[in-house]
Design an enzyme around this catalytic site. Structure first.
Site, PDB file in Angstrom:
ATOM      1  N   ASP A 103       0.740  -1.432  -0.093  1.00 46.02           N
ATOM      2  CA  ASP A 103       0.097  -0.114  -0.019  1.00 46.02           C
ATOM      3  C   ASP A 103       0.730   1.217  -0.098  1.00 46.02           C
ATOM      4  O   ASP A 103       1.963   1.138   0.302  1.00 46.02           O
ATOM      5  CB  ASP A 103      -1.076  -0.071   1.148  1.00 46.02           C
ATOM      6  CG  ASP A 103      -0.211  -0.485   2.566  1.00 46.02           C
ATOM      7  OD1 ASP A 103       0.773  -0.320   2.519  1.00 46.02           O
ATOM      8  OD2 ASP A 103      -0.956  -0.893   3.357  1.00 46.02           O
ATOM      9  N   ASN A 158      -7.394  -2.520  14.378  1.00 44.50           N
ATOM     10  CA  ASN A 158      -8.669  -2.689  14.013  1.00 44.50           C
ATOM     11  C   ASN A 158      -8.966  -3.721  12.767  1.00 44.50           C
ATOM     12  O   ASN A 158     -10.170  -3.911  12.393  1.00 44.50           O
ATOM     13  CB  ASN A 158      -9.381  -1.508  13.279  1.00 44.50           C
ATOM     14  CG  ASN A 158      -8.806  -0.949  12.220  1.00 44.50           C
ATOM     15  OD1 ASN A 158      -8.021  -1.650  11.525  1.00 44.50           O
ATOM     16  ND2 ASN A 158      -9.448   0.026  11.485  1.00 44.50           N
ATOM     17  N   GLU A 186      -9.934  -1.643   5.225  1.00 44.81           N
ATOM     18  CA  GLU A 186     -10.405  -1.367   6.495  1.00 44.81           C
ATOM     19  C   GLU A 186     -11.602  -2.181   6.795  1.00 44.81           C
ATOM     20  O   GLU A 186     -12.365  -2.465   5.620  1.00 44.81           O
ATOM     21  CB  GLU A 186     -10.687   0.294   6.445  1.00 44.81           C
ATOM     22  CG  GLU A 186      -9.590   1.058   6.382  1.00 44.81           C
ATOM     23  CD  GLU A 186      -8.716   1.326   7.754  1.00 44.81           C
ATOM     24  OE1 GLU A 186      -8.747   0.370   8.721  1.00 44.81           O
ATOM     25  OE2 GLU A 186      -8.254   2.359   7.969  1.00 44.81           O
TER      26      GLU A 186
HETATM   27  C1  GLP Z   1      -0.337   0.369   8.563  1.00 48.05           C
HETATM   28  C2  GLP Z   1      -0.052  -0.674   7.196  1.00 48.05           C
HETATM   29  C3  GLP Z   1      -0.409  -1.921   7.443  1.00 48.05           C
HETATM   30  C4  GLP Z   1       0.154  -2.404   8.599  1.00 48.05           C
HETATM   31  C5  GLP Z   1      -0.343  -1.557   9.940  1.00 48.05           C
HETATM   32  C6  GLP Z   1       0.118  -2.050  11.111  1.00 48.05           C
HETATM   33  O1  GLP Z   1      -1.561   0.730   8.615  1.00 48.05           O
HETATM   34  N1  GLP Z   1      -0.883   0.006   5.921  1.00 48.05           N
HETATM   35  O2  GLP Z   1      -0.099  -2.804   6.368  1.00 48.05           O
HETATM   36  O3  GLP Z   1      -0.087  -3.628   9.107  1.00 48.05           O
HETATM   37  O4  GLP Z   1       0.034  -0.326   9.529  1.00 48.05           O
HETATM   38  O5  GLP Z   1       1.156  -1.145  11.925  1.00 48.05           O
HETATM   39  P1  GLP Z   1       2.199  -1.566  13.029  1.00 48.05           P
HETATM   40  O6  GLP Z   1       2.834  -2.821  12.511  1.00 48.05           O
HETATM   41  O7  GLP Z   1       3.043  -0.130  13.166  1.00 48.05           O
HETATM   42  O8  GLP Z   1       1.135  -1.685  14.129  1.00 48.05           O
END
Ligand code: GLP
Length: 243
Positions: free
Chosen positions: A67, A136, A143
């Protein structure tokens, strides 16, 4: 689904890097699906160490990222392109032309999204997709919603996610409100999935995946139940509601 529980993020990272590096050693032309967020950073550090100390060779590896924020170009330190260069690509012998991160500045987004999926298919498909998960339950930027997209698409970020990701920005107002994300179908087409999750704030969505075992668009993570080859590596905190 194989579930591995570790006592800390260091061991989660080490185990994840072992799985990724095994594939890279076995198949020098492997196609990796990569994730951003704080969770995989330790695994990327370990891969960099393996490259520098053990000669782990990325010269023929291709990568596709999950992404990117809409509106940020690759020079922006908050963009996921910048993140990947900074946390991994700049420190290994990968050919930058073989690293793909969705372009957050593209004009014709819908055409671009279709092309991103086509490009992955034409390359032969993702051999191993690394995933984190949002508190979430979002994977990539899919989402929780009434319906989830199959293909790569543009999505509006939820307030929860904007809040959760604001820690990387100077202020919450700077967090983009939308993103390009691989769709659920794109992710589920990967031959193997490696999910990493650490911390108490992931425990609830992990419970949905590992204990409730029901698919719901309210917790996109649960769609991994449909995939035949998923390895989940979690720490004790993320696993705390699964005992
Ligand atoms: C972002 C990314 C996700 C990732 C998420 C979790 O939103 N788009 O791909 O899994 O963060 O982040 P973290 O690993 O910092 O908890």
């Amino acid at each position: 689904m194989e579930v591995i529980v570790k006592s800390s993020i260091e061991y989660v990272s080490k185990n994840a890097a072992d799985i990724i590096s095994k594939l890279v050693r076995e198949n020098s032309k492997a196609i990796l699906g990569l994730a951003t967020g704080s969770t995989p950073v330790g695994a990327y550090e370990e891969l960099i160490r393996m490259h520098k100390e053990e000669g782990l060779d990325f010269s023929a590896i291709k990568t596709y990222n999950l992404d990117e924020y809409i509106g940020l170009d690759g020079d922006n330190p908050n963009s996921y392109r910048y993140f990947m260069n900074d946390k991994l690509f700049n420190h290994i012998n990968i050919n930058m032309e073989n690293t793909y991160v969705p372009d957050g500045k593209v004009k014709d987004i819908n055409t671009y999204c279709q092309e991103y999926d086509e490009m992955i298919k034409e390359a032969g498909g993702i051999d191993l997709q690394v995933l984190g998960v949002g508190p979430n339950g979002h994977i990539a930027f899919n989402e929780p919603d009434q319906a989830l997209s199959v293909g790569t698409c543009i999505v509006d970020l939820t307030e929860d996610t904007i809040q959760a990701n604001s820690r990387f920005f100077d202020s919450i107002d700077e967090v983009p409100k939308s993103a390009i994300t691989m769709g659920m179908g794109t992710i589920l087409r990967a031959k193997k999935i490696l999910l990493l999750a650490t911390g108490k704030n992931k425990a609830n969505v992990l419970k949905g995946l590992l204990m409730d075992k029901k698919i719901t668009t309210n917790n996109p993570l649960t769609f991994l139940l449909l995939h035949p080859d998923v390895t989940v590596i979690v720490d004790d905190d993320a696993y705390s509601l699964c005992r």
